[in-house]
Write an enzyme that holds these catalytic residues in place. Sequence first.
Site: not given
Length: 271
Positions: A8-9, A71, A156, A190, A192
């Site tokens: 994932d990012s 992701c 994040e 997403c 996240h």
Amino acid sequence: MGRIGIFDSGYGGLTILRSIREKLPEYDYLYLGDNARAPYGTRSFDVVYEFTLQAVKALFDRGCELVILACNTASAKALRTIQQRDLPRLAPDKRVLGIIIPTVESLGSTSTGGNIGVLATEGTVSSGTYDIEIAKFFPTFRTVSVACPMWVPLVENSEYDAPGADYFVAKYIEELFSQEPETDTIILGCTHYPLLLPKIERQVAGRARIVTQGELVASSLVDYLKRHPEIESRCDKGGSVEYLTTENVDKFAALAGVFMNQPLRAGRIEL
Ligand code: DGL
């Protein structure tokens, strides 16, 4: 050593890894978060493709036989090119899988009225991937997509639980309902976003079902491994997980430990 790579990012893919490990604890996993370059959601097609390919190569170099792009942005913008153009020359026996198709497939049993709302990054929304795949699987369904560019930075930066996050949760949910008041199912497109789930549920307030991806991807992996013994037999079963990040390892370990609900250590990698 044959491992399953999860990419994932940043931290989002941990929501997928956690569900996968609940269903398939016996395998060895290598998680890679490109935290130094997150978010990917606002980046161009070419850049997301380039970064994702670098990550896939790094995971292959470290013994992964199968890589899951945990992701949506990378699945939307890089998966097809990697599968069709890069894999045959880089590693024809290895596999890279995305997470959008298993999510879309599940709509047959979750949606009651066929009015689907997709909440995702700008990159995923502008790629049109969800609209295209939903139309393929369920031609009578209608899809409205809303980009939520502030949600990944909240996660994040560990602000997903803070009172300030409520404003941005309400903003995008209400944008969705103002575009389609009849929305009956919302895809959190997403990885996240599950961190914001308590706030999202409060704001949706029963107006629609909310689909998260962890369990769907985990079930689809169980099925995939059953159907592909040639890949499954190359995945070792030591029950281990290694974490790599492109950012500071202590910072990663602290927040990743919250996602995984256990203390962990991470190593640093340059892509
Ligand atoms: N977690 C990723 C996704 O599922 C991307 C977040 C980002 O880097 O923008 O789309």
